[in-house]
Scaffold this motif. Structure first.
Motif, PDB file in Angstrom:
ATOM      1  N   GLU A 365      20.909  -1.100  40.737  1.00 49.16           N
ATOM      2  CA  GLU A 365      22.117  -1.076  39.409  1.00 49.16           C
ATOM      3  C   GLU A 365      22.363   0.398  39.297  1.00 49.16           C
ATOM      4  N   PRO A 634      23.562  -9.910  40.764  1.00 49.19           N
ATOM      5  CA  PRO A 634      23.367  -8.451  40.307  1.00 49.19           C
ATOM      6  C   PRO A 634      23.010  -7.456  41.619  1.00 49.19           C
ATOM      7  N   PRO A 635      23.256  -6.170  41.424  1.00 46.50           N
ATOM      8  CA  PRO A 635      24.324  -5.614  40.202  1.00 46.50           C
ATOM      9  C   PRO A 635      25.872  -5.918  40.215  1.00 46.50           C
ATOM     10  N   ARG A 638      26.691 -10.079  36.227  1.00 47.30           N
ATOM     11  CA  ARG A 638      25.767 -10.091  34.887  1.00 47.30           C
ATOM     12  C   ARG A 638      24.995 -11.420  34.587  1.00 47.30           C
ATOM     13  N   ASP A 730      20.962  -9.680  30.457  1.00 56.43           N
ATOM     14  CA  ASP A 730      20.689  -8.923  31.765  1.00 56.43           C
ATOM     15  C   ASP A 730      19.159  -9.392  32.252  1.00 56.43           C
TER      16      ASP A 730
END
Ligand code: ADP
Ligand code: ZN
Ligand code: ZN
Length: 734
Positions: A365, A634-635, A638, A730
């Motif tokens: 991320e 992800p990233p 979401r 998340d």
């Protein structure tokens, strides 16, 4: 104040899992400010509430509105900034505001306990005439001894110090007080601003990242320091912390739960004297409250702590540092679900201050945010010692006869390093003696009565334990199914590894570090102190040893038995395996010797294992990120996960279907996928059946739209003890 009309109502947040706030009547002129705690009549009893704001009117009918009870605080316990931050968390993570606000307070203040500052009683000498002094000296030598000690001290002496001089100090002090020879007062712990640390000159790389971050230290900016293990990231943090302190600002310095060993604390103390305070889960609530209070009053410039220390408040926060930013302990998985790194970034933005993330294995991320130029990126690619961290070499163990889990080649390398007076670290992330206990006649396996999991054999305890719920049972004498008395165990845990290595290397100490032998931080520190002496030894451990330690004597590290990660159902397993491999290998060769690192596997030709052996973390991270992009994970997406648990799977799934119904219409209108409800990976855990419903989208705004439309209805769905549901924004796993 006086010419404004008096307000008569106020809204309060209460720590209950309901998505609403409550109005009460307040006595005009007698109210405390927003962020103060009140005793509120609630249901049949009372609850503690936090005042959010006052109003002239309320929608609650006059005959139903209750009067708020007394205000518990002289000054607000939460600042306006913290209330805004809590509102953001509640909104972003879809958590009830009351619970979030109380989470922002130290546990000690979540009830109705008074906010008492951390004060220490101390005694100081008064000026007395020579006659009295003489008399005390002649008649009461023990009192005189204390009196002299008190006179010599600058700030006076406290109970602990007095007791060290004389066990019976209490009576002696009383006598001296009666004679009016001493007086007592309250001492708030004061800062001692000294430093006897040698500050190294920065390397060119350190200097470059330091000066660039410094040049942006007057505004919101996110900086990722991507530096190999031992490259001197901590030194860069220290410089920036020092700068902030010199500007009379305060700093929050977060580390993962296991990173807060005495080694780091000593290092911080050496550098910053007593200007810091510590908070972590091993402290009592009262100690954590005092740390919070010292920081709030500006008595400590640095708050060094784990996840929840992020909620420390003060008016002069100038920098947030998050070490090992990739670490999963920053994600809180129960109660209020939030990610401390992401909340910290939001907090920095709200305060317009810089935030520094550091890691040798940054999260995908954060790397992605650097690629998109949301964060500034800096690289430290060398160790100040000049020795590179070791390349990871694979040792193939397929079809080999293993001795206590180690192949002949690995044992030979251990032997070699010990012979060269090196220290050897072996990482095995499995506690106990053996993970599988089974009957080879009928295939029966010992499994937990409350979870879908196997029981682990703990030989020292002579018991089988479930690592998920703590269930324990005696070792059965015969098979639970067919009665066969010949039950066998398979696989290897740290307990067995320790035994085997002790036999194999009897001349060297074998230190084991895992949750079964380490009950407290002190235990851990003690074992690590042995390591610090630098004598050759073997260190065995679970993830407790993987991160953050800096022991120059370790010349070899090895990773055992991580092959299950290659076949895990979690899409994050490969990322975690790679991070572990680089973190563990980075523990060796930090001193003045080149280190070596090994990874023992039965799948040495697996592409991921080949990458670990031949590529840098950054290269591997790039290719995992590409895969994620293709998969839409992800990233690049979401995830919002609704989870439910109940006494039967049907009930859990039914609750999730109810939630799904609320979502369906808006999911259809937006580019959001809704997956489930399905049973969770380990469906039964601690006696409850668990299901999940997942929302996934490549576009966070689309996802937020769905939630904005559907949440008001979902929030009305009751979560009860029998069937409980929570939402996890998340979520780390799918
Ligand atoms: P990291 O945080 O990246 O793991 P550290 O800051 O702990 O690295 O540094 C590793 C070791 O190198 C420490 O013993 C530290 O004291 C030392 N060190 C760091 N920076 C320098 C420097 N500029 N010159 C000499 N030694 C340094
Ligand atoms: Zn269990
Ligand atoms: Zn059997």
């Amino acid at each position: 104040m006086s010419d404004k009309p008096a307000k008569r109502f106020a809204s309060f947040a209460i720590a209950i899992p309901l998505y609403r706030i409550f109005d009460y009547a307040i006595e005009p002129g007698k109210s405390g400010a927003a962020g103060s705690r009140y005793r509120l009549p609630f249901g049949q009893g009372y609850k503690t509430g936090l005042l959010l704001e006052e109003h002239d009117s309320t929608s609650v009918p006059g005959d139903r509105i209750k009067a708020a009870g007394e205000c518990l605080d002289d000054e607000p316990v939460l600042s306006e900034h913290m209330i805004s931050l809590a509102r953001w968390i509640a909104n972003y993570y879809l958590q009830p505001l009351g619970e979030v606000l109380f989470q922002c307070l130290p546990g000690y203040l979540r009830g109705s306990k008074a906010a008492k500052p951390d004060r220490v009683k101390y005694w100081q000498a008064k000026s007395i005439d020579a006659g009295l002094r003489d008399k005390i000296e002649r008649r009461s030598p023990r009192q005189f001894e204390l009196l002299v000690a008190i006179e010599r001290s600058e700030a006076g002496l406290n109970a602990v110090q007095l007791k060290a001089i004389n066990q019976g100090w209490h009576g002696l002090i009383r006598a001296l007080e009666k004679k009016d020879a001493i007086k007592w007062g309250w001492l708030t712990p004061t800062r001692i601003d000294h430093s006897d640390a040698k500050i190294p000159d920065l390397t060119a790389e350190q200097e470059q990242s330091y000066s660039q971050i410094k040049s942006r230290s007057d505004r919101f900016s996110v900086h990722l320091l991507d530096g190999i293990t031992g490259s001197g990231k901590t030194e860069v943090y220290f410089r920036l912390i020092q700068d902030a302190l010199s500007r009379k600002q305060q700093v929050i310095y977060l580390v993962p739960e296991i990173g807060l060993t005495s080694q780091l604390v000593d290092r911080v103390r050496k550098r910053f004297g007593e200007q810091f305070t510590i908070s972590h889960s091993a402290l009592t609530e009262r100690q954590r409250y005092h740390a919070w209070d010292r920081f709030r009053r500006g008595d400590a410039g640095i708050m060094l702590g784990t996840r929840s220390s992020l909620f420390s408040q003060n008016d002069r926060l100038g920098l947030i540092v998050i070490d090992e930013e990739h670490d999963h302990s920053y994600k809180q998985e129960d109660g209020i679900r939030y990610h401390a790194r992401d909340v910290a970034i939001k907090r920095a933005q709200m305060l317009d201050i810089p935030i520094l993330l550091g890691s040798a294995t940054p999260s995908l991320e954060s790397l992605n945010n650097c690629a998109r130029e949301h964060y500034f990126y800096y690289q430290l690619s060398q160790r100040p010692t000049g020795f590179a961290p070791p390349r990871i070499q694979l040792i193939d163990s397929r079809n080999l006869q293993l001795d206590c889990g180690c192949s002949p080649a690995l044992l030979q390398r251990i032997d070699h390093h010990l012979g060269q007076k090196g220290q050897v670290l072996l990482y095995l992330n499995r506690r106990g003696f053996a993970p599988v206990v089974m009957c080879h006649e009928c295939g029966w396996q010992a499994s937990c009565a409350h979870c879908d999991s196997r029981l682990t054999l703990h030989q020292f305890l002579n018991r089988l334990l479930c690592h998920h719920c703590g269930y324990a049972q005696a070792l059965p004498g015969r098979c639970g199914e067919c009665g066969n008395p010949d039950i066998k165990h398979y696989g290897i845990g740290t307990e067995q590894l320790e035994q085997g290595l002790k036999k194999r290397f009897p001349d060297y100490p074998v230190l084991r570090i895992d949750r079964d032998v380490i009950a407290s931080r002190d235990d851990l520190d003690q074992r690590l102190a042995t390591l610090r002496q630098g004598k050759p030894c073997l260190l065995i451990g679970t993830q407790m040893i993987a991160k953050g330690h800096d022991y120059p004597g370790i010349t070899m590290s090895a990773i055992l038995d991580t092959d299950q990660a290659l076949f895990s159902a979690s899409y994050r397993a490969s990322e975690r395996l790679v991070q572990t491999a680089f973190q563990v290998s980075g523990r060796s060769g930090r001193g003045d010797l080149q280190g070596e690192a090994y990874l023992q596997t039965s799948f040495s030709d697996h592409p991921l294992m080949q990458s670990i052996a031949n590529q840098s973390y950054r290269e591997i991270a790039r290719s995992i990120t590409r895969e994620r992009k293709m998969l839409g994970f992800p990233p690049y997406a979401r995830v919002v996960m609704f989870r439910a648990d109940a006494l039967s799977l049907d009930q859990a799934i039914e609750k999730l279907n109810q939630i799904k119904q609320c979502l369906q219409a808006s999911v259809a209108r937006h580019r959001v996928k809704c997956i489930g409800p399905i049973p969770a990976l380990m469906t039964r855990r601690i006696g409850r059946y668990r299901g999940q419903l997942c929302l996934l989208s490549q576009d966070i705004r689309e996802l937020r739209n769905v939630l904005r439309e559907a949440m008001p209805e979902i929030e009305l769905i009751k979560s009860t003890a029998a069937v409980k549901w929570v939402v996890d924004v998340d979520a780390l796993d799918l």
